[in-house]
Structure formats: structure tokens, C-alpha cells
Scaffold this motif. Structure first.
Motif, PDB file in Angstrom:
ATOM      1  N   LEU A 133      17.720  -1.545  -6.088  1.00 53.61           N
ATOM      2  CA  LEU A 133      17.415  -0.499  -5.102  1.00 53.61           C
ATOM      3  C   LEU A 133      15.976  -0.049  -5.264  1.00 53.61           C
ATOM      4  O   LEU A 133      15.528   0.249  -6.375  1.00 53.61           O
ATOM      5  N   ILE A 134      15.259   0.008  -4.156  1.00 56.23           N
ATOM      6  CA  ILE A 134      13.942   0.634  -4.113  1.00 56.23           C
ATOM      7  C   ILE A 134      14.085   1.911  -3.294  1.00 56.23           C
ATOM      8  O   ILE A 134      14.487   1.868  -2.127  1.00 56.23           O
TER       9      ILE A 134
ATOM     10  N   ARG B 131       4.804  -3.587  -0.028  1.00 55.52           N
ATOM     11  CA  ARG B 131       3.445  -3.176  -0.418  1.00 55.52           C
ATOM     12  C   ARG B 131       3.487  -1.844  -1.163  1.00 55.52           C
ATOM     13  O   ARG B 131       2.808  -1.667  -2.182  1.00 55.52           O
ATOM     14  N   ALA B 132       4.267  -0.902  -0.655  1.00 57.77           N
ATOM     15  CA  ALA B 132       4.355   0.413  -1.299  1.00 57.77           C
ATOM     16  C   ALA B 132       4.892   0.284  -2.715  1.00 57.77           C
ATOM     17  O   ALA B 132       4.408   0.942  -3.645  1.00 57.77           O
TER      18      ALA B 132
ATOM     19  N   GLY C  82      12.536  11.192   5.938  1.00 59.27           N
ATOM     20  CA  GLY C  82      11.401  10.375   5.536  1.00 59.27           C
ATOM     21  C   GLY C  82      11.674   9.465   4.365  1.00 59.27           C
ATOM     22  O   GLY C  82      10.879   8.559   4.087  1.00 59.27           O
ATOM     23  N   ASP C  83      12.788   9.656   3.664  1.00 59.82           N
ATOM     24  CA  ASP C  83      13.125   8.775   2.544  1.00 59.82           C
ATOM     25  C   ASP C  83      13.450   7.370   3.042  1.00 59.82           C
ATOM     26  O   ASP C  83      14.090   7.199   4.081  1.00 59.82           O
ATOM     27  N   VAL C  84      13.021   6.380   2.279  1.00 64.42           N
ATOM     28  CA  VAL C  84      13.281   4.978   2.605  1.00 64.42           C
ATOM     29  C   VAL C  84      14.035   4.338   1.445  1.00 64.42           C
ATOM     30  O   VAL C  84      13.629   4.481   0.282  1.00 64.42           O
ATOM     31  N   LEU C  85      15.121   3.641   1.768  1.00 66.88           N
ATOM     32  CA  LEU C  85      15.900   2.886   0.782  1.00 66.88           C
ATOM     33  C   LEU C  85      15.833   1.414   1.149  1.00 66.88           C
ATOM     34  O   LEU C  85      15.976   1.056   2.315  1.00 66.88           O
ATOM     35  N   PHE C  86      15.629   0.565   0.149  1.00 64.21           N
ATOM     36  CA  PHE C  86      15.600  -0.876   0.387  1.00 64.21           C
ATOM     37  C   PHE C  86      16.441  -1.553  -0.679  1.00 64.21           C
ATOM     38  O   PHE C  86      16.294  -1.279  -1.873  1.00 64.21           O
TER      39      PHE C  86
END
Length: 316
Positions: A133-134, A181-182, A63-67
Motif C-alpha cells: 500500500l502506498i 513519481r511522488a 485529497g488522500d490517495v491510496l495505491f
């Protein structure tokens, strides 16, 4: 269009790319820096470690998201001690969606990775406030729209069905929107950023930004913007400049000409029509302003940046 929708429409070029990859331990993969791109990684199943060039390894779970807004390089592995292999493909080598499996004797981790090509000449200043990094950790009850988009996208890439091209392309745009948005709506104690994050969180300034983006052709004045914000002219100008980094009319001009550049690239509209859409009363004044901002006249910009008619480009 609202501010965040406009940012995505302005920044992204071409179609995004994605791949669903199942890794079996031991595994470690390097993802090199790709200038002119933004990349993402989503842990669909299992766990892993983010190995960044600077800093300690970061544990990742399902479920982790990296951007990575500026395409910085990094590596992901099943363990910080696993050797890192060099990349086997790049962003240009991916299709709209791909799927692959990497054999191994250990536990499986499934990643959804991909990226977006960015026109660096049209990057909105909102993106300059983002970190390299987000990381959005999976937390029950948080970012529900983002989690729903991730699940839909992961399922569609894994088992494409009729209409998959349209579905995946749309979901990738949604993923980008929900990530931004998050980040910009994160609680203050989890998102210690200023600038545009603060501007979008400020009800008075964000209301003006939204109004300007929805109607750039309006003959806006600082006084009218201040009235829209419920502030005096001077108080509004100070707050806007502090948060956005530009005085109100300077930002308005920048946005009008950035929008004009997008219209020149993506439409066959006549120059006088584009001039009117972005708030210029004559083609001559529009051409002069455009040349000051972009270094070339709008007609030349259209010929050099988009050598094929927009009607043909939009078919691809």
C-alpha cells in the motif's frame, strides 16, 4: 523514454478503469484482492477509514490517495465500526469511467476508485520494491501535479463531455505516473525504502538508467556506463548491482528483451527490425536470447500472446 515512463508502458495492459462513487453514511465496502492488477482510491470529498486485513484502521481525508501496486484486498468505511459489505462489482465490470451514488442518511464521502490490468510476465523490478500500500496523505503544497490530475479526473468522470474517453484514459495514466513519481521522490524520512527508490534518487545511477532506457540498442559496456556515471568501472558495477539488484549488463539484457516482448505485442514490425531496435546485430542471436528469457521463440510469442495483428488491436 525515461525509466518511469518505460515502467508504465511495460506494465500496463488494456485500458484502465475508474468510477466516481458518492457514499452516504453509514457505509462500508470491501474491495477484494485482484491478482494481476493495481488499484487506487482517491478521496475527493469527505472522509473515511481504510480497513486493511492487517493493522489498525487508518483515517482518510479529502485529497488522500491510496495505491495498491499488487491488487491486495482492503475495505473502506465511514467508521471503523460500520459493517463491511461484500463487493458489488469487480474491475472487469467497470467501464473506462462510471459514476454511482449510494443513498444513506448521513454525511457524504466521494471516492474516485479504479485500477489497471498488469501483465505479470512483464513486471519491471522497480515495482517489486513498492509496499503493498502506498498512502499519500493530502498536504498543502505537496505533490501539486498529482492533485491537479486528481481534480481534472474527478471532474471529467463526474460530468463527461466531448472527448471524455481520450481525456479520462490519459488522465488515468498521468495519475499512475504521478503516484509513482511522488513515492520515489518522497523525502527520506517519509519514504524509508531502498533498492530502486535509492537507485532513482542516486544521480549517477539514475543517469545511466535513463541513458540505457533511451537507447537500449547502443553497444553498452560496463566501462562506458561507469564513465557516464563519473565512476570507475568497478565502483560503478558495485553500486549499480547493490541498488538495482542485478549487474549492469544483466539488467541491460533483461530490459532489451522486455522491450522486445512489448514491441512484439504492440507492433507489426518484422523480427529483424525489432532485433535491431533492442541492440541485436542478427535475428538469430536475438531469437536465441529471447527464447532463453521468455521460454519461446519471438515468432511463437507473437502468435500466442497477440493472436490478432497489432494494427487491429490498437484500434480497440
Amino acid at each position: 523514454m525515461d525509466v518511469l515512463s518505460d515502467v508504465i508502458a511495460l506494465m500496463r495492459t488494456g485500458r484502465p478503469r475508474s468510477a466516481r462513487v458518492e457514499w452516504r453514511a453509514p457505509w462500508g465496502q470491501r474491495f477484494p484482492s485482484v491478482p494481476g492488477s493495481a488499484g487506487f482510491q482517491v478521496v475527493l470529498r469527505g472522509s473515511g477509514w481504510l480497513i486493511a486485513p492487517d493493522g489498525d484502521p487508518v483515517p482518510l481525508s479529502a485529497g488522500d490517495v491510496l495505491f495498491f501496486p499488487r491488487g491486495h484486498g482492503y475495505a473502506i468505511a465511514d467508521s471503523p465500526s460500520t459493517p463491511i459489505e461484500e463487493p458489488q462489482c469487480d474491475l472487469d465490470g467497470l467501464d473506462l469511467f462510471d459514476s454511482a451514488s449510494i443513498d444513506g442518511p448521513g454525511a457524504a464521502t466521494v471516492l474516485l476508485c479504479g485500477g489497471y490490468r498488469i501483465d505479470e510476465s512483464r513486471v519491471h523490478p522497480i515495482l517489486r520494491d513498492l509496499p503493498d500500500l502506498i498512502h499519500l496523505p493530502a498536504e498543502l503544497g505537496r505533490h501539486t501535479e498529482l492533485r491537479a490530475a486528481v481534480e481534472l479526473l474527478g471532474a471529467e468522470v463526474h460530468r463527461p463531455r466531448l472527448g471524455a474517453d481520450t481525456v479520462v484514459s490519459s488522465l488515468l495514466d498521468l495519475l499512475l505516473l504521478y503516484i509513482l513519481r511522488a513515492w520515489f521522490t518522497a523525502e527520506p524520512d517519509r519514504c524509508q525504502v531502498g533498492g530502486w527508490a535509492a537507485a532513482l534518487a542516486d544521480p549517477q545511477i539514475s543517469a545511466v538508467l535513463d541513458a540505457v532506457h533511451r537507447d537500449p540498442a547502443r553497444p553498452w559496456t560496463v566501462r562506458e556506463m561507469g564513465e557516464r556515471a563519473g565512476l570507475s568501472r568497478a565502483a560503478f558495477a558495485r553500486r549499480f548491482t547493490t541498488l538495482v539488484g542485478q549487474p549492469p549488463l544483466a539488467y541491460l539484457t533483461w530490459w532489451r528483451l522486455a522491450t522486445a516482448a512489448r514491441l512484439l505485442r504492440e507492433s507489426d514490425d518484422a523480427l529483424n527490425a525489432i532485433a535491431a531496435r533492442v541492440g541485436y546485430t542478427s535475428e538469430f542471436s536475438f531469437a536465441n536470447a529471447f527464447k532463453r528469457e521468455h521460454g519461446v521463440a519471438p515468432g511463437r510469442f507473437r502468435r500466442e500472446v497477440c493472436p490478432f495483428p497489432a494494427s487491429e488491436v490498437l484500434k480497440t
